[in-house]
Design an enzyme around this catalytic site. Structure first.
Site, PDB file in Angstrom:
ATOM      1  N   GLU A 224       0.732  -1.205   0.022  1.00 29.07           N
ATOM      2  CA  GLU A 224      -0.037   0.010   0.010  1.00 29.07           C
ATOM      3  C   GLU A 224       0.965   1.323   0.156  1.00 29.07           C
ATOM      4  O   GLU A 224       2.000   1.403   0.746  1.00 29.07           O
ATOM      5  CB  GLU A 224      -0.770  -0.063   1.198  1.00 29.07           C
ATOM      6  CG  GLU A 224      -2.038  -1.115   1.103  1.00 29.07           C
ATOM      7  CD  GLU A 224      -3.099  -0.882   2.270  1.00 29.07           C
ATOM      8  OE1 GLU A 224      -2.904   0.045   3.008  1.00 29.07           O
ATOM      9  OE2 GLU A 224      -3.742  -1.899   2.420  1.00 29.07           O
TER      10      GLU A 224
ATOM     11  N   HIS B   3      -8.327   1.234   1.592  1.00 30.74           N
ATOM     12  CA  HIS B   3      -8.274   1.136   3.204  1.00 30.74           C
ATOM     13  C   HIS B   3      -9.071   2.168   3.630  1.00 30.74           C
ATOM     14  O   HIS B   3      -8.642   3.057   4.333  1.00 30.74           O
ATOM     15  CB  HIS B   3      -6.833   1.574   3.287  1.00 30.74           C
ATOM     16  CG  HIS B   3      -6.163   0.811   4.582  1.00 30.74           C
ATOM     17  ND1 HIS B   3      -5.020   0.316   4.762  1.00 30.74           N
ATOM     18  CD2 HIS B   3      -7.047   0.544   5.960  1.00 30.74           C
ATOM     19  CE1 HIS B   3      -4.899  -0.363   5.977  1.00 30.74           C
ATOM     20  NE2 HIS B   3      -6.084  -0.023   6.631  1.00 30.74           N
TER      21      HIS B   3
END
Length: 527
Positions: free
Chosen positions: A262, A280
């Site tokens: 990420e 997220h």
């Protein structure tokens, strides 16, 4: 009395500053500081409140002459250098429960998105198409939801799913049958969950034990047409395997809020039919942001004003008087708990902590907390000596403490007994030279060992040549042996060994050792 001063270094709900001021703590709000700007002013502050943007590292802490506490408004503390904080005596706190409802609701939202193909249907309709026959969904009513992880967030997801008239089956090594009944769900093993679940949702931290828990092998065990949701942590699913099974049609749909890497700017999963992605967003609601801001302010204010410690990641709740005496015992307790946690596979129902000799004269609560922290660390990397008792209670684990003032073979002894559905097992240890933690008994078998680094555990039948076979197998794999610790019940009976090694032990090597004649159990342990 000097008024403590706190810096809020990231954008946070105004409620945090309001609470600090109400409690009598001076506060400055300066979000968006560069590292150099923060270093230039941090010496003025007793507390630092952050979210994820500010990254308090060793350089910042070296300049923080007065800093006593860092509060992270949220769960993850990857941005905080905890070892550096510990070395400087700075308490690091987080707010592990402020995002629970928000994350659980996001999982349910993704479940519906998969069931009714909402993202694809929206894109198609807004593109001017009217493909009503293309988007044939499925009902969730009457379907089985497989829950991997039944802790705080998982239990909330379970309650929402039951409200939708779903059946819920859960895999969680620390979920007791009693707690499962209270939640109204069924406790199952992982293979059973994979075979039965129509939907699977993950709510477990990323640890050595949970990494790739949905591996290619396990994904292939799932029911054809399964739909998978992950709002927990990236790395729990083999993303390449998930892509292949989506393409083949074995997995009907998958929704990920978290990714192995990420920010996930690119992924082989992107564009795959049946795949839904969000960036997220599990904690991204107005309510969650307010909740974590309030909690971090209350916790930090309590610590700065009264010394009370809540949700600390690097220190237990210990009084100033007992801390020096308890420190080595707590190190022993955590290692014994970690040993038991890695060796016990069934759901734990009861933990008994027994103190004998010198330890029996001290407060056992911190020692018990250290045992529980070690015990649950294999399945929860956020557990610590402060929140471990709460997590254990939420999982329905019964905790008992027993003191024996008499001395036995050792001037002090700590015994940890763990009860599961498969039976009862105990480990015991002492302090050598009053400081060095040492295992002295494993499952009723006398054995002395230093629990550190990577170790190989083998349970076997006591036969001639077995030790040589294990050593030879490790040698052929290029694994160097540090120490060899042995114990047995009697000639030709049950025997155990703990072997410290200099390298990590691979799964193929474990299987090779497992196939040796006489082996009953084998595991790789990490301390």
């Amino acid at each position: 009395m000097t008024v403590p001063k706190v810096l809020i270094a990231d954008k946070m709900s105004p409620k945090a500053a309001e609470i600090f001021r109400q409690r009598g703590v001076e506060v400055d709000e300066k979000p968006g500081l560069s590292k150099d700007e923060l270093i230039a002013i941090i010496a003025d502050y007793d507390g630092l409140a952050v979210r994820s943007a500010t990254k308090p590292d060793a350089d910042i802490m070296a300049a923080a002459e007065k800093l006593k506490v860092i509060g992270r408004a949220g769960i993850g503390v990857d941005n905080v250098d905890i070892p550096a904080a510990s070395a400087r005596g700075i308490v690091v706190m987080n707010t592990p429960f402020g995002n629970s409802i928000t994350t659980a609701e996001h999982a349910i939202a993704l479940l519906f998105a998969l069931a009714r193909q909402l993202p694809e249907a929206d894109a198609s309709t807004q593109a001017g198409k009217w493909e009503k026959s293309r988007f044939m969904g499925v009902e969730v009513t009457g379907k089985t939801l497989g829950l991997i992880g039944a802790g705080n967030i998982g239990s909330i997801v379970a309650s929402r799913a039951l409200g939708l008239r779903m059946k819920v089956a859960a895999f969680d090594p620390f979920l007791t049958e009693e707690r499962a009944r209270d939640l109204g769900i069924e406790k199952v093993d992982l293979d059973t969950l994979l075979k039965r679940a129509d939907f699977i949702t993950l709510h477990t931290p990323l640890t050595d034990q949970t990494r790739n828990i949905l591996s290619r092998e396990n994904l292939e065990k799932t029911k054809k047409g399964v739909r998978i949701v992950n709002c927990a942590r990236g790395g729990l699913i083999d993303e390449a395997a998930l892509k292949d099974l989506l393409d083949s049609g074995h997995v009907a749909g998958a929704a990920l809020d978290v990714f192995t890497q990420e920010p996930a700017k690119e992924s082989p999963l992107f564009g795959t039919p049946g795949f839904v992605a969000t960036p997220h967003l599990g904690a991204s609601t107005t309510e969650a942001q307010v909740n974590v801001a309030i909690q971090v302010a209350e916790q930090m204010a309590d610590y700065l004003l009264t010394g009370a410690v809540t949700n600390a990641l690097n220190t237990p709740s210990v009084s100033a008087e007992e801390a020096p005496k308890l420190k080595p015992y707590m190190a022993l307790a955590e290692k014994l708990g970690l040993l038991a946690g890695q060796l016990v596979e069934e759901g734990v129902t009861r933990v008994t902590v027994e103190a004998e000799g010198a330890l029996a004269e001290l407060g056992l609560k911190p020692v018990t907390s250290a045992v529980l922290a070690g015990l649950m660390k294999p399945v929860s990397d956020s557990v610590n000596m402060v929140n471990a008792p709460v997590i254990a209670r939420d999982r329905g684990i019964d905790i008992a403490e027993v003191r024996h003032e008499k001395e036995g073979d050792y001037h002090t002894l700590l015994r940890v007994t763990v009860e599961t559905g498969a039976g009862t097992r105990s480990v015991a240890g002492t302090l050598f030279g009053d400081n060095n933690p040492r295992l002295v008994e494993l499952f009723g078998i006398g054995m002395e060992a230093d629990l550190s680094g990577t170790m190989l555990y083998v349970e076997n039948e006591d036969k001639p040549g077995f030790i040589g076979a294990v050593g030879s197998t490790l040698g052929k794999a290029g694994v160097n042996i540090g120490t060899f610790n042995l114990g047995r019940r009697g000639n030709g009976g049950e025997a155990v060994m703990l072997v410290s090694v200099d390298e990590n032990i691979s799964e193929p090597l474990l299987w090779e050792i497992c196939r040796l004649d006489g082996v009953r159990d084998v595991k790789a342990l990490r301390f």
